[in-house]
Enzyme design. Sequence first.
Site, PDB file in Angstrom:
ATOM      1  CG  ASP A  34      -1.727  -1.243   1.388  1.00 24.82           C
ATOM      2  OD1 ASP A  34      -2.100  -1.825   0.358  1.00 24.82           O
ATOM      3  OD2 ASP A  34      -2.010  -1.631   2.536  1.00 24.82           O
ATOM      4  CD  GLU A 211      -9.174  -2.661  -1.224  1.00 26.52           C
ATOM      5  OE1 GLU A 211      -9.627  -2.651  -0.071  1.00 26.52           O
ATOM      6  OE2 GLU A 211      -8.483  -3.593  -1.667  1.00 26.52           O
TER       7      GLU A 211
HETATM    8  O1  FUB Z   1      -3.308  -3.657   3.136  1.00 29.12           O
HETATM    9  C1  FUB Z   1      -4.608  -4.017   3.500  1.00 29.12           C
HETATM   10  C2  FUB Z   1      -5.557  -3.652   2.411  1.00 29.12           C
HETATM   11  O2  FUB Z   1      -5.230  -4.324   1.215  1.00 29.12           O
HETATM   12  C3  FUB Z   1      -5.492  -2.194   1.995  1.00 29.12           C
HETATM   13  O3  FUB Z   1      -6.060  -1.347   2.913  1.00 29.12           O
HETATM   14  C4  FUB Z   1      -6.129  -2.271   0.672  1.00 29.12           C
HETATM   15  O4  FUB Z   1      -5.977  -1.126  -0.099  1.00 29.12           O
HETATM   16  C5  FUB Z   1      -5.465  -3.496   0.096  1.00 29.12           C
HETATM   17  O5  FUB Z   1      -4.234  -3.200  -0.482  1.00 29.12           O
END
Ligand code: FUB
Length: 447
Positions: A34, A211
């Site tokens: 991330d 997301e």
């Molecule tokens: O790293 C945990 C989760 O996985 C993140 O918050 C999302 O964006 C995905 O990458």
Amino acid sequence: MMNTSRNKLLIFFIALSLWMKGQNPIIHNQFTADPTARVFNGKVYLFPSHDIPSPEGKNLRNDWFCMADYYVFSSENLTDWTDHGVIVSQSGVQWVDSTSYSMWAPDCVERGGKYYFYFPANTKQVDSNGRRGFGIGVAIADRPEGPYVPQNEPINGVLGIDPNVFIDKDGQAYLIWAMGRISIAKLKDNMLELASEPQEMKGLPSTGLKEGPFLFERNGIYYLTYPHVDKTIERLEYAISDNPLGPFKFAGVIMDEAPNGCWTNHQSIVNFKGQWYLFYHQNDWSPKFDKNRSVRIDSLFFNADGTIQKVRPTFRGVGLTKATDKIQLDRYSRISSRGASIAYNDTLNYFDGWKTVFTEKNAWIEYNGVDFSDGNIKWMEIKYLSSKGTDIAISQNGKMAGKIKIPASSQWTTARIKVSGMESGVQNLLLTNAGNHPVEIDWVSFN
Ligand code: FUB
């Protein structure tokens, strides 16, 4: 006095050992995911999540994300990365459930000389169904490296993950986050409270998980980038608008689904010294478990109309590699279609990296952007294994520099072999198996 100097020396050597070399993945001493990259004071700072394998005995799923803290890294050249250590951890934030290992994707922005680090985590508080939701907290520092002081409460009115803060040209700051859908709200000048009601960011694909929002502006176009499950795993997409609040219009795919099947991807896009870069992640150090990920960088280009060209993930990544460093050819820019492949050095310890395997005569591998400007090159060091020995031809920028003999060795050996005719300057280095026998190469270096 003695002790102070010894301590200083120790700190110097520890600092040195924390330098990491470029190529993908870029951080070599831990899992990172991330990635939010920001340019502060002429350097790139990387604020990733920190994946770990789930510790035993903590009542945690061992097939899910597990993150207890955040580190920050910085680089002046995108090749050498300094690890500045932990900046925020789950045990140091009053409102965070310190048993949840839920410190997911963060962001950091500068305002008025202060650095505001935004991070999601499970709250101590449970909802009416007994569930702990995700809050978004802020920690503040005077320098990007920290120390960061976390606020005692998460931001009021926000439940979600993957915070992203965008400060527009007029100084208005926005908080964007994900939770099923992507939402945005204005932030007050204190950067700690919402100044408007959250609203959904409109115009994004209506089906499939979205997301990891990251918003930036270029030439009056607002680019909202986000990972989206279009089919079965995430790919990176973007939508554009003339207003940070939208509505947005889907504009394309920045990066296709990962070839190795990593379920998530997560991006940030920055301009550093005139070039745009995409920071993203795959799971190079953990090929069998895609919740232990690793950050990569590749160059990103815009078309004349402002659309983004699709980025193809590479092993080579970005930045120059000094000829005097260990050049990991397995992070190649090009490879011959026959007789050349890469493999892990040690499948019980993936962090040991990769090797180049030549099984045929005339197989070759090319590694671009090698900086030979350090001077008069006379020697090549090579770590290799070749039970019968072979010949290796060396070319720079397509021009043959010479051929060397690799003595037979069935054990990994580092040999120092005289070379001549090496040009200075930045070169694409190409090695060919010019002999009749197989050879495996861990790295080469010149001096
Ligand atoms: O790293 C945990 C989760 O996985 C993140 O918050 C999302 O964006 C995905 O990458």
